[in-house]
Scaffold this motif. Structure first.
Motif, short mmCIF file in Angstrom:
data_model
loop_
_atom_site.label_atom_id
_atom_site.label_comp_id
_atom_site.label_asym_id
_atom_site.label_seq_id
_atom_site.Cartn_x
_atom_site.Cartn_y
_atom_site.Cartn_z
N ARG A 189 0.83 -1.21 0.00
CA ARG A 189 0.00 0.00 0.00
C ARG A 189 0.87 1.26 0.00
NH1 ARG A 189 -3.21 -3.14 3.55
NH2 ARG A 189 -2.23 -2.16 5.38
N ILE A 190 1.93 1.24 0.78
CA ILE A 190 2.84 2.39 0.80
C ILE A 190 3.47 2.59 -0.58
CG2 ILE A 190 5.00 3.29 1.74
CD1 ILE A 190 4.31 1.83 4.37
N ALA A 191 3.93 1.50 -1.17
CA ALA A 191 4.56 1.60 -2.49
C ALA A 191 3.60 2.13 -3.53
CB ALA A 191 5.09 0.23 -2.91
N ALA A 192 2.34 1.70 -3.45
CA ALA A 192 1.34 2.16 -4.42
C ALA A 192 1.12 3.67 -4.33
CB ALA A 192 0.03 1.42 -4.21
N SER A 193 1.31 4.23 -3.14
CA SER A 193 1.11 5.68 -2.98
C SER A 193 2.36 6.47 -3.32
CB SER A 193 0.70 5.98 -1.53
OG SER A 193 1.79 5.77 -0.63
N GLN A 194 3.47 5.77 -3.56
CA GLN A 194 4.75 6.44 -3.82
C GLN A 194 5.35 6.05 -5.16
OE1 GLN A 194 6.26 6.89 0.83
NE2 GLN A 194 7.20 5.32 -0.45
N GLY A 195 4.51 5.70 -6.10
CA GLY A 195 5.01 5.36 -7.42
C GLY A 195 5.71 4.02 -7.50
N GLY A 196 5.42 3.12 -6.54
CA GLY A 196 5.98 1.77 -6.60
C GLY A 196 7.22 1.54 -5.77
N VAL A 197 7.59 2.49 -4.90
CA VAL A 197 8.81 2.35 -4.13
C VAL A 197 8.54 2.49 -2.63
CG1 VAL A 197 10.20 3.28 -6.02
CG2 VAL A 197 9.38 4.82 -4.19
N ASP B 253 6.70 -1.38 -11.02
CA ASP B 253 6.62 -0.18 -11.85
C ASP B 253 5.18 0.30 -11.91
OD1 ASP B 253 9.37 -0.10 -12.57
OD2 ASP B 253 9.01 -1.70 -14.03
N MET B 254 5.01 1.62 -12.01
CA MET B 254 3.68 2.19 -12.14
C MET B 254 3.68 3.15 -13.32
SD MET B 254 2.52 2.84 -8.17
CE MET B 254 0.87 3.36 -8.66
N PRO B 255 2.66 3.11 -14.16
CA PRO B 255 2.64 3.89 -15.40
C PRO B 255 2.02 5.27 -15.28
CG PRO B 255 0.79 2.40 -15.39
CD PRO B 255 1.52 2.17 -14.09
N GLY B 256 1.60 5.66 -14.08
CA GLY B 256 0.90 6.93 -13.93
C GLY B 256 1.75 8.12 -14.33
N GLU B 257 1.08 9.22 -14.65
CA GLU B 257 1.74 10.41 -15.16
C GLU B 257 2.79 10.97 -14.20
OE1 GLU B 257 0.32 14.50 -17.38
OE2 GLU B 257 -0.98 13.63 -15.86
N PHE B 258 2.51 10.88 -12.89
CA PHE B 258 3.42 11.47 -11.91
C PHE B 258 4.11 10.42 -11.05
CE2 PHE B 258 0.08 14.87 -12.35
CZ PHE B 258 0.84 15.69 -13.16
N ASP B 259 4.01 9.13 -11.41
CA ASP B 259 4.55 8.09 -10.55
C ASP B 259 6.07 8.13 -10.45
OD1 ASP B 259 2.24 6.83 -9.54
OD2 ASP B 259 1.90 5.89 -11.49
N LEU B 260 6.75 8.49 -11.53
CA LEU B 260 8.21 8.54 -11.48
C LEU B 260 8.68 9.64 -10.53
CD1 LEU B 260 10.85 7.38 -12.43
CD2 LEU B 260 10.75 8.88 -14.45
N VAL B 261 8.04 10.80 -10.62
CA VAL B 261 8.43 11.89 -9.73
C VAL B 261 8.04 11.58 -8.28
CG1 VAL B 261 6.36 13.35 -9.87
CG2 VAL B 261 8.60 14.41 -9.60
#
Length: 299
Positions: A10-18, A55-63
């Motif tokens: 759950r934490i990773a999902a809120s932080q772009g996968g990390v 990995d997450m494909p969302g627009e802001f997930d990398l940032v």
């Protein structure tokens, strides 16, 4: 350990996968369990004490990932512009700024480091730590042309996202001899200080837009026939058509709005038509402006 794994997911999902090592331990996983997940390839080491679970494909997930794992990191430059909806700045690499003198890297992210990021230069948008609009304008000043920077400044002030004073305060706080972009931005601000919306700039650009579209028979600052002490921004008398370039800040005021509506009624009762265009229309939908005027002339 299922509960701990679910908490980490759950934490990773809120932080772009990390996640950070500390977050994983606080969720109930032991250091050995974390190291085991890395050894088996379930988790990938991204930074010291930081792991990518998926990995997450969302627009802001990398940032989101970068700001979660890098120390005191904030979305910045063109990424900050995108988060703030600054449409005049786009198409550049994902960027963060780190308030440190130490060099940091992050896969797929351009990491800027600085030592002048003050508390009032940052905020949070959509849960993402990000530089303010004023700081973002200052940061990108060195990366774009003077003309582009001028448009960015005018567009964001016109949209009431930021003020001249706010940009000036950030610029003064970080300016130093030789800092890229300072002289360029200061020159633009000097030319606009104290101007709420730079209406003359809007009118000039609107008029230029008409001319470039081949609409050249218009008159500017045309005395209104039934009220000669007042003027239309643009008039085409033979078509009884007027065009007004509306300053967004001015025309958002209730008193001015009511005055404009009275003026529009007078235009109609005297057999004319009036078209109003805002800063957003001229800069973001120029073809719509042209098409609307041409349609009115053809009617």
């Amino acid at each position: 350990y299922m509960h701990a794994d679910n908490a980490v997911q759950r934490i990773a999902a809120s932080q772009g996968g990390v996640v950070t090592r500390r977050q994983a331990i606080n969720s109930g996983l032991s250091p050995n369990q974390i190291d085991g997940r890395v050894r088996t390839g379930r988790w990938r080491v991204v930074t010291s004490g930081g792991y990518r679970l998926f990995d997450m494909p969302g627009e802001f997930d990398l940032v989101k990932s970068a700001t979660a794992l890098l120390p005191r990191a904030f979305a910045s430059h063109f990424s900050a512009a995108k988060i703030h909806g600054m449409t005049m700045l786009k198409g550049e690499p994902t960027s963060v700024i780190v308030h440190t003198r130490t060099t940091h890297t992050f896969p797929g992210v351009l990491v800027h480091r600085c030592h002048d990021l003050q508390p009032d230069h940052v905020t949070s948008v959509l849960g993402i730590p990000v530089t303010t609009i004023a700081r973002t304008v200052v940061d990108v000043a060195s990366s774009i042309s003077p003309k582009h920077l001028e448009i960015v400044v005018d567009d964001n002030i016109a949209a009431q996202r930021v003020t001249h004073r706010e940009i000036r305060e950030v610029l003064d706080a970080v300016a130093r001899k030789g800092k890229p972009g300072v002289r360029k931005l200061r020159s633009i601000l000097d030319g606009r200080e104290g101007v709420a919306i730079a209406p003359s700039t809007l009118e000039a650009r609107g008029n230029k837009l008409l001319r470039e579209a081949g609409i050249v028979t218009f008159l500017t600052e045309y005395a209104i026939p039934w009220d000669p002490l007042r003027r239309f921004d643009v008039a085409i008398p033979e078509n009884r058509l007027a065009v007004e370039w509306d300053s967004r800040r001015w025309h958002m005021q209730a008193q001015a709005f009511a005055s404009d509506r009275r003026r529009d009624r007078e235009v109609v009762t005297n057999g004319w038509r009036i078209l109003r265009f805002t800063w957003d229309d001229v800069h973001r939908q120029p073809q719509l402006v042209i098409d609307t005027v041409l349609a009115a002339l053809a009617a």
